[in-house]
Design an enzyme around this catalytic site. Structure first.
Site, short mmCIF file in Angstrom:
data_model
loop_
_atom_site.label_atom_id
_atom_site.label_comp_id
_atom_site.label_asym_id
_atom_site.label_seq_id
_atom_site.Cartn_x
_atom_site.Cartn_y
_atom_site.Cartn_z
N HIS A 102 16.68 24.40 34.96
CA HIS A 102 17.49 23.83 33.88
C HIS A 102 18.96 24.18 34.02
CE1 HIS A 102 18.38 21.93 30.17
NE2 HIS A 102 17.19 22.08 29.62
N ASP A 111 7.73 0.38 41.23
CA ASP A 111 6.47 0.42 41.96
C ASP A 111 6.74 0.83 43.41
OD1 ASP A 111 4.00 0.06 43.09
OD2 ASP A 111 3.78 -2.04 42.51
#
Length: 453
Positions: free
Chosen positions: A163, A388
């Protein structure tokens, strides 16, 4: 359909380090002031779930590693290592160390795990890379991956991100770049930029005050606890609509609202109150709701689209437990809305950065056990990209309850999985609580389905 931890066994391969496919700069890059807001060892692991491909000939591990290698040419700092500088701050040594990548094979089908759509998500811990550090002074890799293949041909991608290097928006941008390159694109649609200098603060003699102190913070008889539960609660579209309608009825005739309440504002207030009730916080103690606010487009000028560092401030609301429990919920929602709007302003953003540069301890809230709820909204981050690369889009995404997601005071709002069509337009609420408090919280969440609050 519930599942048991014993139903999943994994066969692990050797860890490999995926490096950029082309030469990249060797440089030490400083991080911004906002990047230093989380602790340097804060890792947030998430699991993407994919069904099997129609042709079944592609090897997802090979495809992902190839795409990751290409993506690291653009995101080469993520192939480096975090290092401490002489001034105590953290930087990234872009040394081409590579991204740790672990491949595993599971002994079951994803369908037997309900595609991780059940409330019991502890199994997700096994699907992310838990890379133990050899030296306590060492920092974790900026990012790591674990790809687990299942007998059905489906697989999961566990991505663990530091983070201090990326916030949720930045991690999504990186993951989307990998998927785009895996689908055959020659380059990512959004090019990353560093620009951390845009968010470096100045020393101020008037830092923002700490929102709550230990002496006045509420406490729970259930905390600290050794037995903590993690659950995902499903709140469907109709329940959210009914909640918002009840809030508007509360304020009808009393005042004019220029804007209605958003789903986030409404649900944030409801979850905050429900959690406080479940923890049985003492009436006179203060409780704090703190939530992440994305400020990329609220900077002047706005940050570049490709910025992938931490770019969040925090909205904060403080009430006594008595106020939280007895005020009309619409009043609490209004406080959430007001706090969110303040967090968007240029002055608030600058004051946040300068305070963090001057007195970082002001952001480490000293609290009684259970007094603070830290809420993060992931619904619009794009963690399930509609791209995809041979397996269509992911069917699900869940956080794994480890490292920073083990924090008891954390709550995350998630988009619904595509496994459950009835949840379209709804929200999943990820939360952790002491086991003894979870039944009451569950009761509060169930009430959304049948009654108005």
């Amino acid at each position: 359909m519930a599942y048991q931890m014993a139903s999943l066994k994994l066969e692990m391969n050797e860890v490999v380090h995926v490096k950029p496919s082309k030469p990249t700069p060797s440089i030490v890059l400083p991080l911004s002031t906002l990047d230093h807001r989380p602790y340097p060892d804060s890792i947030w692991p998430i699991v993407h779930v994919y069904r099997s491909a129609s042709n079944g000939k592609l090897d997802p591990a090979f495809v992902l590693k190839q795409a990751l290698s290409k993506a690291l040419v653009y995101y080469y700092p993520l192939a480096g290592k975090l290092v401490k500088q002489p001034d105590g701050k953290v930087a990234i040594n872009c040394n081409n160390d590579g991204v740790p990548f672990l491949e595993a094979i599971a002994n079951c089908n994803l369908s037997s795990l309900n595609y991780l759509d059940d409330h019991d998500i502890l199994i997700a811990k096994q699907l992310v890379f838990d890379l133990h550090l050899q030296d306590e002074n060492e920092y974790p890799h900026p990012v790591s991956f674990k790809l687990t293949k299942f007998q059905c041909g489906g697989f999961t991608i566990g991505m663990s991100t530091s983070h201090i290097v990326c916030d949720g928006w930045g991690a999504c941008q990186f993951f989307r770049a990998i998927v785009e390159l895996a689908s055959g694109k020659s380059e990512p649609f959004v090019k990353p930029v560093w620009e951390r200098e845009r968010l470096i603060g100045s020393i101020t003699t008037q830092p923002m005050p700490n929102p709550m102190d230990e002496a006045t913070a509420a406490v729970s008889p259930f905390l600290p606890a050794t037995d903590v539960m993690y659950e995902l609660f499903k709140v469907d579209k109709e329940s959210i609509r009914r909640l918002k309608m009840s809030l508007m009825k509360e304020i009808s005739g009393n005042e004019t609202m220029e804007q209605g309440f958003t789903s986030f504002e409404s649900l944030a207030a409801y979850v905050w109150r429900s959690r406080a009730r479940a923890l049985n916080l003492n009436n006179e103690g203060k409780t704090l709701l703190v939530f992440s606010v994305q400020v990329r487009q609220h900077m002047s000028p706005p940050l570049s689209d490709g910025y992938y560092g931490t770019a969040i401030t925090e909205g904060q609301v403080v009430l006594t437990m008595k106020e939280l429990n007895e005020k009309p919920l619409s009043d609490i929602v209004k406080l959430v809305k007001e706090s969110k709007n303040i967090a968007f302003t240029g002055d608030f953003i600058k004051n946040t950065i300068d305070t963090l540069e001057s007195n970082p301890e002001n952001f480490n809230v000293e609290e009684g056990p259970g007094a603070t709820l830290a809420l993060s909204d992931w619904k619009h981050l794009g963690f399930m990209p509609n791209v995809d690369f041979g397996w269509k889009e992911p069917i699900n995404m869940v956080p794994a309850p480890c490292n920073m997601f083990e924090y008891e005071g954390l709550c995350i709002f998630l988009s619904p999985s595509k496994y459950d069509p009835s949840m379209e337009g709804g929200v999943r609420v990820f939360i952790s609580l002491p086991s003894v408090a979870m039944p009451k919280f569950r009761e509060e969440m169930e009430a959304l389905k049948v009654t108005t609050p």
